[in-house]
Design an enzyme around this catalytic site. Structure first.
Site, mmCIF file in Angstrom:
data_model
loop_
_atom_site.group_PDB
_atom_site.id
_atom_site.type_symbol
_atom_site.label_atom_id
_atom_site.label_comp_id
_atom_site.label_asym_id
_atom_site.label_seq_id
_atom_site.Cartn_x
_atom_site.Cartn_y
_atom_site.Cartn_z
ATOM 1 N N HIS A 125 20.102 -74.033 3.425
ATOM 2 C CA HIS A 125 21.120 -75.076 3.519
ATOM 3 C C HIS A 125 20.510 -76.475 3.521
ATOM 4 O O HIS A 125 19.447 -76.714 4.090
ATOM 5 C CB HIS A 125 21.966 -74.874 4.772
ATOM 6 C CG HIS A 125 21.178 -74.930 6.055
ATOM 7 N ND1 HIS A 125 20.937 -76.095 6.735
ATOM 8 C CD2 HIS A 125 20.573 -73.940 6.770
ATOM 9 C CE1 HIS A 125 20.227 -75.841 7.812
ATOM 10 N NE2 HIS A 125 19.992 -74.544 7.861
ATOM 11 N N ASP A 126 21.174 -77.382 2.832
ATOM 12 C CA ASP A 126 20.851 -78.811 2.811
ATOM 13 C C ASP A 126 19.529 -79.140 2.135
ATOM 14 O O ASP A 126 19.026 -80.258 2.277
ATOM 15 C CB ASP A 126 20.859 -79.396 4.237
ATOM 16 C CG ASP A 126 22.170 -79.147 4.954
ATOM 17 O OD1 ASP A 126 23.192 -79.691 4.493
ATOM 18 O OD2 ASP A 126 22.186 -78.402 5.946
ATOM 19 N N GLY A 143 15.971 -74.635 5.862
ATOM 20 C CA GLY A 143 16.956 -75.697 5.745
ATOM 21 C C GLY A 143 16.347 -77.089 5.698
ATOM 22 O O GLY A 143 15.285 -77.339 6.260
#
Length: 263
Positions: A125-126, A143
Site C-alpha cells: 500500500h501507498d 508499504g
C-alpha cells in the site's frame, strides 16, 4: 462500459460499472469489480482478480493468478476510499499482488510506465513506483516505499516500509533494504551495503562523462571519505548549478528519513 473490440472469456465475471477499453483481452476465470478502468490493448491472463478503485493504462500485461487492487494489509485500514493507479506498458508477472493505498499514505498506490515485475512480486500500500523499473521473482516492497526511475531489484529482494530506492540504483538478488539507497548505488546483502556505482543503469549510461564523474565523486564522499550527509548535501547543492541532473540527489536527500545504507 465495455468496448466492442474487447475480448472477454465467457467464464470471467465483469461487474457492472467496469470500463474496458478497445482491444483489451481478458482471459478465463477472471473477476473484475465495479470501479475498475482498463486502458486500450491491455492483456489479462487467466485467474486474475482486479478489485476496487483501480486504473490501468494502455498496453499492460498481467500474468495469471495475480491480485491487483486488493485492500491493503495495513491493520489501520478501515474501509476508507483508496485507489491503485497503473500507467502504460507494464509487465506484471504471474501471482503478483498489488495493493491499494491508505489514508495515511495519500490514499493511492501509484505505478508508472514501462516497468517489469516478474513472478510473485508484491507492491504494498501507498508505494510510489517510477518508470522503467524492474523487480525480480518474489521481490517485495512494504508499504510507503518509493522506487525511483530505472531502479533494478533482483530476485527475492525485500524493501522495508518507508524506504527510498533511488533513481538508477540496483539491488542484487536476496538483498534486504532497511535504509534508503541513494541514486545509482549498487547494493547487496542482508542488511544492504553499498558495492559501488551501478554503471549499467540506463540513466547513468545516458549521462555525460562529466556527469558520471560527478556521481562517482558523490559516492566517494559518502562511502570512501565517510563525509556526513549534511556535507554531501551542500556539495550537491553547489554542483547542481552546473549539473542540473543532480537535482534528483537533492530530491532524494530531501525526502530521506530513514538514513542511508552504509558499508
Amino acid at each position: 462500459m465495455i468496448s466492442s473490440s474487447a475480448t472477454i472469456a465467457a467464464s470471467s465475471i465483469i461487474e457492472p460499472g467496469v470500463i474496458i477499453g478497445p482491444h483489451v483481452v481478458v482471459g478465463p476465470f477472471c473477476f473484475i469489480s465495479a470501479g475498475v478502468r482498463i486502458g486500450e490493448g491491455t492483456v489479462i491472463a487467466s485467474h486474475v482478480v482486479i478489485n476496487g478503485n483501480t486504473t490501468l493504462g494502455r498496453e499492460n500485461r498481467i500474468g495469471m493468478g495475480s491480485s491487483v487492487g486488493e485492500i491493503s494489509q495495513d491493520l489501520k485500514y478501515d474501509g476508507e476510499p483508496a485507489r491503485l493507479e497503473i500507467g502504460d506498458g507494464n509487465e506484471i508477472g504471474r501471482h503478483s499482488t498489488l495493493h491499494r493505498g491508505t489514508a495515511q499514505g495519500g490514499s493511492v498506490t501509484r505505478i508508472g510506465n514501462q516497468n517489469i515485475f516478474q513472478a510473485g512480486v508484491h507492491i504494498g500500500h501507498d508505494c510510489q513506483v517510477g518508470d522503467h523499473t524492474t523487480m525480480g521473482d518474489h521481490s517485495g516492497l512494504a508499504g510507503h516505499v518509493t522506487l525511483g526511475d530505472y531502479s533494478q531489484l533482483g530476485a527475492l529482494c525485500a524493501v522495508h516500509q518507508f524506504c527510498i530506492v533511488g533513481t538508477g540504483s540496483r539491488l542484487l538478488d536476496n538483498t534486504c533494504v532497511v535504509q534508503d539507497v541513494p541514486p545509482y548505488v549498487l547494493a547487496n546483502g542482508n542488511r544492504a551495503v553499498p558495492l559501488g556505482i551501478n554503471e549499467r543503469a540506463q540513466a547513468f549510461a545516458r549521462a555525460t562523462a562529466d556527469e558520471q564523474r560527478v556521481i562517482h565523486h558523490l559516492y566517494d564522499l559518502l562511502y570512501h571519505q565517510q563525509e556526513p550527509v549534511d556535507v554531501v548535501k551542500l556539495e550537491i547543492e553547489r554542483l547542481s548549478v552546473e549539473y542540473p541532473m543532480l537535482r534528483q540527489f537533492n530530491d532524494f536527500f530531501t525526502r530521506s528519513t530513514r538514513g542511508i545504507i552504509r558499508g
